[in-house]
Design an enzyme around this catalytic site. Structure first.
Site, PDB file in Angstrom:
ATOM      1  N   SER A  30     -17.297  10.079  45.806  1.00 49.11           N
ATOM      2  CA  SER A  30     -16.293   9.143  46.317  1.00 49.11           C
ATOM      3  C   SER A  30     -16.937   7.843  46.814  1.00 49.11           C
ATOM      4  O   SER A  30     -17.858   7.876  47.622  1.00 49.11           O
ATOM      5  CB  SER A  30     -15.546   9.755  47.512  1.00 49.11           C
ATOM      6  OG  SER A  30     -14.941  10.952  47.153  1.00 49.11           O
ATOM      7  N   HIS A  61     -11.833   7.648  42.429  1.00 49.06           N
ATOM      8  CA  HIS A  61     -12.635   8.071  41.287  1.00 49.06           C
ATOM      9  C   HIS A  61     -12.071   7.455  40.018  1.00 49.06           C
ATOM     10  O   HIS A  61     -10.864   7.366  39.855  1.00 49.06           O
ATOM     11  CB  HIS A  61     -12.618   9.598  41.149  1.00 49.06           C
ATOM     12  CG  HIS A  61     -13.296  10.308  42.276  1.00 49.06           C
ATOM     13  ND1 HIS A  61     -14.584  10.756  42.193  1.00 49.06           N
ATOM     14  CD2 HIS A  61     -12.863  10.638  43.508  1.00 49.06           C
ATOM     15  CE1 HIS A  61     -14.914  11.340  43.325  1.00 49.06           C
ATOM     16  NE2 HIS A  61     -13.892  11.290  44.152  1.00 49.06           N
ATOM     17  N   HIS A  83     -12.697  18.297  41.567  1.00 49.39           N
ATOM     18  CA  HIS A  83     -12.847  19.042  42.820  1.00 49.39           C
ATOM     19  C   HIS A  83     -12.045  20.335  42.779  1.00 49.39           C
ATOM     20  O   HIS A  83     -10.956  20.381  42.203  1.00 49.39           O
ATOM     21  CB  HIS A  83     -12.345  18.213  44.011  1.00 49.39           C
ATOM     22  CG  HIS A  83     -13.077  16.929  44.218  1.00 49.39           C
ATOM     23  ND1 HIS A  83     -12.704  15.766  43.596  1.00 49.39           N
ATOM     24  CD2 HIS A  83     -14.168  16.636  44.966  1.00 49.39           C
ATOM     25  CE1 HIS A  83     -13.530  14.802  43.965  1.00 49.39           C
ATOM     26  NE2 HIS A  83     -14.429  15.298  44.780  1.00 49.39           N
ATOM     27  N   TYR A  85     -10.463  21.525  45.255  1.00 49.71           N
ATOM     28  CA  TYR A  85      -9.209  21.353  46.014  1.00 49.71           C
ATOM     29  C   TYR A  85      -8.085  20.733  45.191  1.00 49.71           C
ATOM     30  O   TYR A  85      -6.915  20.777  45.577  1.00 49.71           O
ATOM     31  CB  TYR A  85      -9.441  20.538  47.307  1.00 49.71           C
ATOM     32  CG  TYR A  85      -9.865  19.105  47.105  1.00 49.71           C
ATOM     33  CD1 TYR A  85      -8.982  18.126  46.652  1.00 49.71           C
ATOM     34  CD2 TYR A  85     -11.166  18.705  47.383  1.00 49.71           C
ATOM     35  CE1 TYR A  85      -9.374  16.814  46.463  1.00 49.71           C
ATOM     36  CE2 TYR A  85     -11.574  17.395  47.205  1.00 49.71           C
ATOM     37  CZ  TYR A  85     -10.673  16.460  46.746  1.00 49.71           C
ATOM     38  OH  TYR A  85     -11.072  15.170  46.550  1.00 49.71           O
ATOM     39  N   GLU A  86      -8.441  20.162  44.045  1.00 55.02           N
ATOM     40  CA  GLU A  86      -7.400  19.591  43.185  1.00 55.02           C
ATOM     41  C   GLU A  86      -6.662  20.678  42.410  1.00 55.02           C
ATOM     42  O   GLU A  86      -5.670  20.411  41.749  1.00 55.02           O
ATOM     43  CB  GLU A  86      -8.023  18.593  42.199  1.00 55.02           C
ATOM     44  CG  GLU A  86      -8.550  17.345  42.875  1.00 55.02           C
ATOM     45  CD  GLU A  86      -9.256  16.412  41.904  1.00 55.02           C
ATOM     46  OE1 GLU A  86      -8.579  15.578  41.296  1.00 55.02           O
ATOM     47  OE2 GLU A  86     -10.484  16.541  41.746  1.00 55.02           O
ATOM     48  N   ALA A 113     -19.848  11.908  49.119  1.00 53.77           N
ATOM     49  CA  ALA A 113     -19.564  11.370  50.445  1.00 53.77           C
ATOM     50  C   ALA A 113     -19.245  12.589  51.313  1.00 53.77           C
ATOM     51  O   ALA A 113     -18.567  13.509  50.852  1.00 53.77           O
ATOM     52  CB  ALA A 113     -18.361  10.435  50.377  1.00 53.77           C
ATOM     53  N   MET A 211     -16.702  18.500  50.298  1.00 54.46           N
ATOM     54  CA  MET A 211     -15.805  19.300  49.451  1.00 54.46           C
ATOM     55  C   MET A 211     -16.258  19.354  47.992  1.00 54.46           C
ATOM     56  O   MET A 211     -15.436  19.537  47.091  1.00 54.46           O
ATOM     57  CB  MET A 211     -14.387  18.737  49.548  1.00 54.46           C
ATOM     58  CG  MET A 211     -13.859  18.661  50.980  1.00 54.46           C
ATOM     59  SD  MET A 211     -12.241  17.885  51.041  1.00 54.46           S
ATOM     60  CE  MET A 211     -12.074  17.583  52.815  1.00 54.46           C
ATOM     61  N   SER A 212     -17.548  19.172  47.757  1.00 59.34           N
ATOM     62  CA  SER A 212     -18.014  19.143  46.359  1.00 59.34           C
ATOM     63  C   SER A 212     -19.447  19.637  46.267  1.00 59.34           C
ATOM     64  O   SER A 212     -19.913  20.368  47.124  1.00 59.34           O
ATOM     65  CB  SER A 212     -17.919  17.706  45.831  1.00 59.34           C
ATOM     66  OG  SER A 212     -18.852  16.879  46.479  1.00 59.34           O
ATOM     67  N   ASN A 235     -18.854   9.601  57.803  1.00 67.43           N
ATOM     68  CA  ASN A 235     -18.149   9.727  59.094  1.00 67.43           C
ATOM     69  C   ASN A 235     -18.796  10.850  59.890  1.00 67.43           C
ATOM     70  O   ASN A 235     -19.439  11.728  59.314  1.00 67.43           O
ATOM     71  CB  ASN A 235     -16.661  10.055  58.857  1.00 67.43           C
ATOM     72  CG  ASN A 235     -16.477  11.307  58.019  1.00 67.43           C
ATOM     73  OD1 ASN A 235     -16.585  11.260  56.792  1.00 67.43           O
ATOM     74  ND2 ASN A 235     -16.237  12.426  58.670  1.00 67.43           N
ATOM     75  N   HIS A 247      -9.505   9.182  54.836  1.00 67.90           N
ATOM     76  CA  HIS A 247     -10.124   9.020  53.521  1.00 67.90           C
ATOM     77  C   HIS A 247     -10.491   7.551  53.280  1.00 67.90           C
ATOM     78  O   HIS A 247     -11.513   7.257  52.660  1.00 67.90           O
ATOM     79  CB  HIS A 247      -9.177   9.532  52.437  1.00 67.90           C
ATOM     80  CG  HIS A 247      -9.779   9.499  51.067  1.00 67.90           C
ATOM     81  ND1 HIS A 247     -10.856  10.279  50.718  1.00 67.90           N
ATOM     82  CD2 HIS A 247      -9.486   8.756  49.966  1.00 67.90           C
ATOM     83  CE1 HIS A 247     -11.191  10.025  49.458  1.00 67.90           C
ATOM     84  NE2 HIS A 247     -10.364   9.115  48.984  1.00 67.90           N
TER      85      HIS A 247
HETATM   86  N1  HPA Z   1     -15.488  16.708  55.868  1.00 71.03           N
HETATM   87  C1  HPA Z   1     -15.365  17.145  54.594  1.00 71.03           C
HETATM   88  N2  HPA Z   1     -15.483  16.352  53.549  1.00 71.03           N
HETATM   89  C2  HPA Z   1     -15.735  15.067  53.777  1.00 71.03           C
HETATM   90  C3  HPA Z   1     -15.878  14.535  55.073  1.00 71.03           C
HETATM   91  C4  HPA Z   1     -15.737  15.416  56.175  1.00 71.03           C
HETATM   92  O1  HPA Z   1     -15.849  15.024  57.346  1.00 71.03           O
HETATM   93  N3  HPA Z   1     -16.128  13.201  54.934  1.00 71.03           N
HETATM   94  C5  HPA Z   1     -16.154  12.946  53.598  1.00 71.03           C
HETATM   95  N4  HPA Z   1     -15.928  14.071  52.897  1.00 71.03           N
END
Ligand code: HPA
Length: 275
Positions: A30, A61, A83, A85-86, A113, A211-212, A235, A247
């Protein structure tokens, strides 16, 4: 259709579109996809055209394979990934890794990310993945093993290649910035973690959460590819700061480290042959 046959159809399609024979694969996370814009003599192949590729709709993406040369090396870059989660199966999520292997790739740079669980790291830092925690309870290799693709019980002791990590550290040093190193935990998402989950994840030994990456790394290990994992900490993970996660912030921070990230990957590619 058998997986082997699907891989072969995708490989044949891509080989028919691009003259380059990529040695290194890149999966761009991302906000990091703009690295693909640096590729010279580039052939862009939308995922929607490649046989058996899933169709990703994740925000941030671009969803295309870009094949060409980057710093003198033939590369195949995924601008956007699939992903879990998709709603994709893990076979769909990791299919491009298998296709890259079939294309002749030997090294794979996987980027993402992610959130910083380590309170000593900060947004905008780049982290080399030294190891991972799979917190999802699932695994992309579940199912009958296809021996042509790899062994039934692959070893993950060296899932993140030490020589490539040393090369990345030397490269960053020459460029004048530091890299973090740490353990990446895979959280299925799409909801971000709760503050309690982040405390748990920290206790379990992770420095970052996202998440990847982990499914692709496991399949890469199965395929015998060397992996370099680079995380962009976008973050502080949930509950560390008294503010919500968004996001938009993830994409913005990832885009802000573009310069560092591009220079690092280019430098690594330059030294890859000897590493
Ligand atoms: N958690 C999970 N996935 C993420 C985060 C997070 O804080 N930041 C970017 N992708």
């Amino acid at each position: 259709m058998e997986l082997i046959q699907k891989i072969e159809e995708a490989r044949a399609f891509i080989t028919g579109k691009a003259d380059h024979r990529p040695a290194t694969g890149l999966i761009l996370g991302s906000g990091l996809g703009s690295l693909a814009d640096e590729i010279e003599d580039a052939v862009h192949i939308p995922y929607s055209e490649i046989p058996h590729f899933a169709k990703s709709g994740a925000v941030g993406h671009a969803n295309e394979l870009v094949i060409g040369r980057l710093n003198g090396r033939s590369v195949a870059a995924m601008k956007g990934r699939f992903h879990y989660y998709e709603g994709f199966t893990l076979e769909e999520v990791t299919f491009p890794v298998r296709v890259m292997k079939a294309l002749g790739v030997s090294d794979l740079i996987i980027t993402n990310a992610c959130g910083s669980v380590n309170e000593g790291f900060k947004p905008g830092d780049l982290m080399l993945i030294t190891d991972h925690l799979n917190l999802t309870g699932t695994n992309p290799l579940i199912g009958p093993n296809i021996d042509e693709l790899g062994t039934r019980f692959p070893d993950l002791t060296r899932a993140y290649d030490k020589k490539l990590r040393s090369l990345a550290l030397r490269t960053a040093d020459q460029l004048g910035f530091g890299l973090r190193e740490g353990v990446y935990a895979w959280w299925s998402g799409p909801a971000y973690e709760t503050p309690a989950e982040i405390r748990m994840i920290r206790t379990l030994g992770a420095d970052a959460v996202g998440m990847s990456t982990v499914p692709e790394s496991i399949v890469a290990a199965h395929a015998g590819l060397r992996v370099l994992g680079i995380s962009c900490l976008t973050n502080m993970a949930a509950g560390i700061l008294d503010q919500p996660l968004s996001h938009d912030e993830v994409i913005e921070v990832a885009a802000n480290v573009r310069g560092k990230f591009v220079d690092l990957v280019k430098g690594v590619l330059e030294g890859m042959e000897e590493a």
